[in-house]
Design a protein around this motif. Structure first.
Motif, PDB file in Angstrom:
ATOM      1  N   CYS A 109       7.320  -0.128   6.627  1.00 27.69           N
ATOM      2  CA  CYS A 109       7.625   0.840   5.576  1.00 27.69           C
ATOM      3  C   CYS A 109       8.918   0.404   4.900  1.00 27.69           C
ATOM      4  CB  CYS A 109       7.773   2.245   6.166  1.00 27.69           C
ATOM      5  SG  CYS A 109       8.231   3.497   4.949  1.00 27.69           S
ATOM      6  N   ILE A 110       8.854   0.100   3.604  1.00 26.40           N
ATOM      7  CA  ILE A 110      10.019  -0.427   2.908  1.00 26.40           C
ATOM      8  C   ILE A 110      10.633   0.586   1.935  1.00 26.40           C
ATOM      9  CG2 ILE A 110       9.322  -2.834   3.119  1.00 26.40           C
ATOM     10  CD1 ILE A 110       8.195  -2.675   0.284  1.00 26.40           C
ATOM     11  N   LYS A 111       9.881   1.616   1.582  1.00 28.81           N
ATOM     12  CA  LYS A 111      10.384   2.649   0.681  1.00 28.81           C
ATOM     13  C   LYS A 111       9.846   4.001   1.136  1.00 28.81           C
ATOM     14  CE  LYS A 111      12.175  -0.057  -2.703  1.00 28.81           C
ATOM     15  NZ  LYS A 111      13.503   0.073  -3.362  1.00 28.81           N
ATOM     16  N   GLN A 112      10.640   5.064   0.890  1.00 29.16           N
ATOM     17  CA  GLN A 112      10.181   6.402   1.264  1.00 29.16           C
ATOM     18  C   GLN A 112      10.763   7.442   0.317  1.00 29.16           C
ATOM     19  OE1 GLN A 112      10.460   7.341   5.442  1.00 29.16           O
ATOM     20  NE2 GLN A 112      10.239   9.543   5.106  1.00 29.16           N
ATOM     21  N   PHE A 113       9.944   8.438  -0.008  1.00 32.28           N
ATOM     22  CA  PHE A 113      10.381   9.558  -0.836  1.00 32.28           C
ATOM     23  C   PHE A 113       9.889  10.839  -0.185  1.00 32.28           C
ATOM     24  CE2 PHE A 113       9.405  12.726  -4.105  1.00 32.28           C
ATOM     25  CZ  PHE A 113      10.636  12.831  -4.748  1.00 32.28           C
ATOM     26  N   GLN A 114      10.771  11.844  -0.100  1.00 32.84           N
ATOM     27  CA  GLN A 114      10.421  13.118   0.514  1.00 32.84           C
ATOM     28  C   GLN A 114      10.261  14.199  -0.557  1.00 32.84           C
ATOM     29  OE1 GLN A 114       9.863  13.290   3.848  1.00 32.84           O
ATOM     30  NE2 GLN A 114       9.118  15.402   3.640  1.00 32.84           N
ATOM     31  N   ALA A 115       9.154  14.891  -0.514  1.00 32.10           N
ATOM     32  CA  ALA A 115       8.897  15.960  -1.490  1.00 32.10           C
ATOM     33  C   ALA A 115       9.908  17.092  -1.293  1.00 32.10           C
ATOM     34  CB  ALA A 115       7.477  16.495  -1.326  1.00 32.10           C
ATOM     35  N   LEU A 135       6.825   8.270 -10.224  1.00 33.34           N
ATOM     36  CA  LEU A 135       7.935   7.856  -9.365  1.00 33.34           C
ATOM     37  C   LEU A 135       8.204   6.368  -9.583  1.00 33.34           C
ATOM     38  CD1 LEU A 135       9.691   8.925  -6.830  1.00 33.34           C
ATOM     39  CD2 LEU A 135       7.967   7.759  -5.454  1.00 33.34           C
ATOM     40  N   LYS A 136       9.447   6.035  -9.880  1.00 30.26           N
ATOM     41  CA  LYS A 136       9.808   4.627 -10.052  1.00 30.26           C
ATOM     42  C   LYS A 136      10.129   4.027  -8.689  1.00 30.26           C
ATOM     43  CE  LYS A 136      12.229   1.780 -13.406  1.00 30.26           C
ATOM     44  NZ  LYS A 136      13.180   1.770 -14.552  1.00 30.26           N
ATOM     45  N   VAL A 137       9.398   2.984  -8.327  1.00 30.78           N
ATOM     46  CA  VAL A 137       9.514   2.426  -6.975  1.00 30.78           C
ATOM     47  C   VAL A 137      10.889   1.818  -6.733  1.00 30.78           C
ATOM     48  CG1 VAL A 137       8.578   0.695  -5.376  1.00 30.78           C
ATOM     49  CG2 VAL A 137       7.027   2.026  -6.832  1.00 30.78           C
ATOM     50  N   ALA A 138      11.492   1.216  -7.738  1.00 31.52           N
ATOM     51  CA  ALA A 138      12.795   0.558  -7.558  1.00 31.52           C
ATOM     52  C   ALA A 138      13.858   1.536  -7.072  1.00 31.52           C
ATOM     53  CB  ALA A 138      13.232  -0.100  -8.858  1.00 31.52           C
ATOM     54  N   THR A 139      13.833   2.758  -7.590  1.00 33.91           N
ATOM     55  CA  THR A 139      14.842   3.756  -7.224  1.00 33.91           C
ATOM     56  C   THR A 139      14.277   4.867  -6.344  1.00 33.91           C
ATOM     57  OG1 THR A 139      14.363   5.022  -9.239  1.00 33.91           O
ATOM     58  CG2 THR A 139      16.096   3.340  -9.366  1.00 33.91           C
ATOM     59  N   MET A 140      12.945   4.937  -6.242  1.00 29.47           N
ATOM     60  CA  MET A 140      12.248   6.016  -5.530  1.00 29.47           C
ATOM     61  C   MET A 140      12.727   7.383  -6.026  1.00 29.47           C
ATOM     62  SD  MET A 140       9.935   4.627  -3.765  1.00 29.47           S
ATOM     63  CE  MET A 140       9.287   5.795  -2.570  1.00 29.47           C
ATOM     64  N   ILE A 192       0.861  -1.169   0.000  1.00 26.54           N
ATOM     65  CA  ILE A 192       0.000   0.000   0.000  1.00 26.54           C
ATOM     66  C   ILE A 192       0.904   1.226   0.000  1.00 26.54           C
ATOM     67  CG2 ILE A 192      -0.200   0.113   2.535  1.00 26.54           C
ATOM     68  CD1 ILE A 192      -3.097   1.047   2.133  1.00 26.54           C
ATOM     69  N   VAL A 193       0.520   2.263  -0.746  1.00 24.26           N
ATOM     70  CA  VAL A 193       1.293   3.502  -0.801  1.00 24.26           C
ATOM     71  C   VAL A 193       0.471   4.599  -0.148  1.00 24.26           C
ATOM     72  CG1 VAL A 193       0.434   4.052  -3.119  1.00 24.26           C
ATOM     73  CG2 VAL A 193       2.529   5.117  -2.300  1.00 24.26           C
ATOM     74  N   THR A 194       1.146   5.481   0.593  1.00 23.29           N
ATOM     75  CA  THR A 194       0.477   6.574   1.288  1.00 23.29           C
ATOM     76  C   THR A 194       1.182   7.886   1.000  1.00 23.29           C
ATOM     77  OG1 THR A 194       1.831   6.186   3.275  1.00 23.29           O
ATOM     78  CG2 THR A 194      -0.323   5.102   3.181  1.00 23.29           C
ATOM     79  N   SER A 195       0.401   8.962   0.922  1.00 19.62           N
ATOM     80  CA  SER A 195       0.971  10.316   0.832  1.00 19.62           C
ATOM     81  C   SER A 195       0.490  11.087   2.046  1.00 19.62           C
ATOM     82  CB  SER A 195       0.526  11.013  -0.453  1.00 19.62           C
ATOM     83  OG  SER A 195      -0.889  11.114  -0.515  1.00 19.62           O
ATOM     84  N   SER A 196       1.350  11.941   2.574  1.00 15.88           N
ATOM     85  CA  SER A 196       1.036  12.625   3.825  1.00 15.88           C
ATOM     86  C   SER A 196       1.379  14.098   3.745  1.00 15.88           C
ATOM     87  CB  SER A 196       1.809  11.974   4.980  1.00 15.88           C
ATOM     88  OG  SER A 196       1.720  12.746   6.166  1.00 15.88           O
ATOM     89  N   LYS A 197       0.748  14.877   4.608  1.00 16.03           N
ATOM     90  CA  LYS A 197       1.060  16.299   4.712  1.00 16.03           C
ATOM     91  C   LYS A 197       2.449  16.542   5.277  1.00 16.03           C
ATOM     92  CE  LYS A 197      -3.660  18.077   4.983  1.00 16.03           C
ATOM     93  NZ  LYS A 197      -4.644  18.869   5.761  1.00 16.03           N
ATOM     94  N   ASP A 198       3.101  15.485   5.772  1.00 20.97           N
ATOM     95  CA  ASP A 198       4.493  15.647   6.205  1.00 20.97           C
ATOM     96  C   ASP A 198       5.447  15.659   5.008  1.00 20.97           C
ATOM     97  OD1 ASP A 198       4.780  12.978   5.405  1.00 20.97           O
ATOM     98  OD2 ASP A 198       4.804  12.182   7.444  1.00 20.97           O
ATOM     99  N   GLY A 199       4.891  15.564   3.793  1.00 20.57           N
ATOM    100  CA  GLY A 199       5.696  15.659   2.571  1.00 20.57           C
ATOM    101  C   GLY A 199       6.244  14.345   2.072  1.00 20.57           C
TER     102      GLY A 199
END
Length: 398
Positions: free
Chosen positions: A315-321, A349-354, A289-296
């Motif tokens: 949580c196995i992957k993370q990307f920061q805006a 966004l490519k999940v393999a490289t985030m 499952i993927v989530t987006s948050s107001k924490d960016g």
């Protein structure tokens, strides 16, 4: 003496006659010359009347500036037009045949996807007299469309899309609905779930006759979006608080609804979760499952855990805006690509490289409110806040 002077006198007379003849002949010429010179001087000092010549107009001033036409993005494959007012909801049918669009123009349009490449796409229209739809959703087999109306707070189910959509049932749901989900195991055991809007954080489960089966309160101040996994297993709600609650629909042996039960929670965001999405499909089990948050942040979670033994998702992957946060998010069924939006911009966004591999500025006419991949994960629709059109983009496959 006189005789001596006579030659002189004759000479003088001849000179006088000669002078007279020469002078009298020249004088008119001189006077005419003087007159001509005088006239020439006068003509030089008299201004000739100017010939009226129309002034040539400046083309820059008189010609309206040409409207600059922005070239469409190469990934844009379809633009769904036809509604006369803002589109409020959109959905792909899981079987890939239709795109449903609802609008405040009091209609729901079912557009046949295979006809989108023609000049006049084929569509069916559902009219909603004195009301309009705020949410719509297909059943997982793509044979039923559910629609929620605004003023009446009613759910209507439609079928028979090949001929003329037919309303098979309508019932009141007694609350304003944010998201509508059709969870079906065959036509007999379909369950309709309505997720409350704004500060109404209830999830209500109904059968197709309109009988209320269960009410569960999420208790998270305000709901933002509700989704279900395409394998008809899980329900998740994005809400004002950082936690994401995931519920499981439990069924009896005969397939009938038994209970909506909390299965697990996602802990880790530091601010409200704006959107969520499951991977998987009706033939591919859900794993993430993927989530987006107001924490960016954008986070990918592994939910393939033994939650009945109290194992927590990880949580196995993370990307920061780089700035701000992403308001909507979706993930392809194979879990390899994530789409997310910020304002009117769409990002892949490519999940393999985030890492962001593609960015489409102005992917819609205004701020984007909803995106969704189709069942193949190849195309994604983009819905705007007040736009009358839906834009469909192709995945930027390398």
């Amino acid at each position: 003496m006189l005789d001596a002077m006579l030659p002189v006198i004759l000479l003088l007379i001849l000179l006088y006659v000669g002078y007279t003849l020469v002078y009298k002949t020249d004088e008119p010429k001189k006077e005419r010359k003087i007159h001509e010179d005088t006239q020439e001087v006068k003509e030089k000092h008299v201004e000739k009347p100017k010939k009226h010549v129309a002034k040539r107009k400046n083309p820059v001033e008189t010609t309206a500036p040409k409207k600059q036409i922005q070239a469409e993005h190469p990934l844009l494959v379809h633009v769904l037009k036809g509604h006369t007012s803002a589109i409020t909801a959109c959905a792909f049918s899981p079987n890939g045949r239709f795109i449903a669009t609802a609008s405040t123009d009091r209609t729901v349009r079912l557009t046949l996807r295979e006809s989108l490449k023609s000049k006049n796409p084929t569509f069916k229209t559902i009219n909603l007299p004195y009301d309009y739809a705020t949410a719509c959703s297909f059943s997982s087999d793509g044979k039923t469309l559910g629609v929620v109306t605004a003023d009446g707070c009613k759910v209507s189910l439609y079928s028979k899309f090949k001929t003329k959509p037919e309303c098979i049932t309508t019932f009141p749901v007694e609350h304003n609905v944010l998201s509508l989900l059709l969870n079906d195991i065959g036509e007999e055991w379909m369950t309709t779930l309505t997720i409350g809007k704004d500060d109404n954080t209830e999830i209500k489960c109904w059968n197709t006759s309109g009988h209320l089966l269960q009410t569960v309160n999420v208790n998270q101040i305000q709901n933002y979006h509700g989704v279900q996994s395409l394998d008809n297993r899980f329900i998740a709600v994005a809400a004002y608080t950082p936690e994401v609650k995931i519920f499981e629909i439990q069924r009896a042996k005969d397939g009938s609804f038994s209970k909506l039960n909390k299965a697990m929670g996602l802990q880790g965001h530091t601010s409200g979760v704006t959107d969520i999405a499951f991977d998987g499909s009706d033939f591919k089990p859900v794993n993430h499952i993927v989530t987006s948050s107001k924490d960016g942040s954008i986070r990918v979670w592994d939910i393939n855990v033994r939650y009945k033994l109290q194992e927590d998702p990880k949580c196995i992957k993370q990307f920061q805006a780089p700035s701000g946060y992403y308001s909507t998010v979706d993930i392809t069924p194979d879990g390899k690509w994530i789409a997310m939006t910020q304002g009117s911009a769409l990002y892949f966004l490519k999940v393999a490289t985030m890492q962001i591999c593609c960015e489409i500025q102005n992917a819609q006419d205004d701020d984007i409110t909803r995106i969704q991949f189709d069942a193949t994960g190849i195309e994604i629709f983009v819905q705007g806040t007040t736009s009358r059109i839906i834009k469909v983009y192709h995945l930027p496959i390398e």
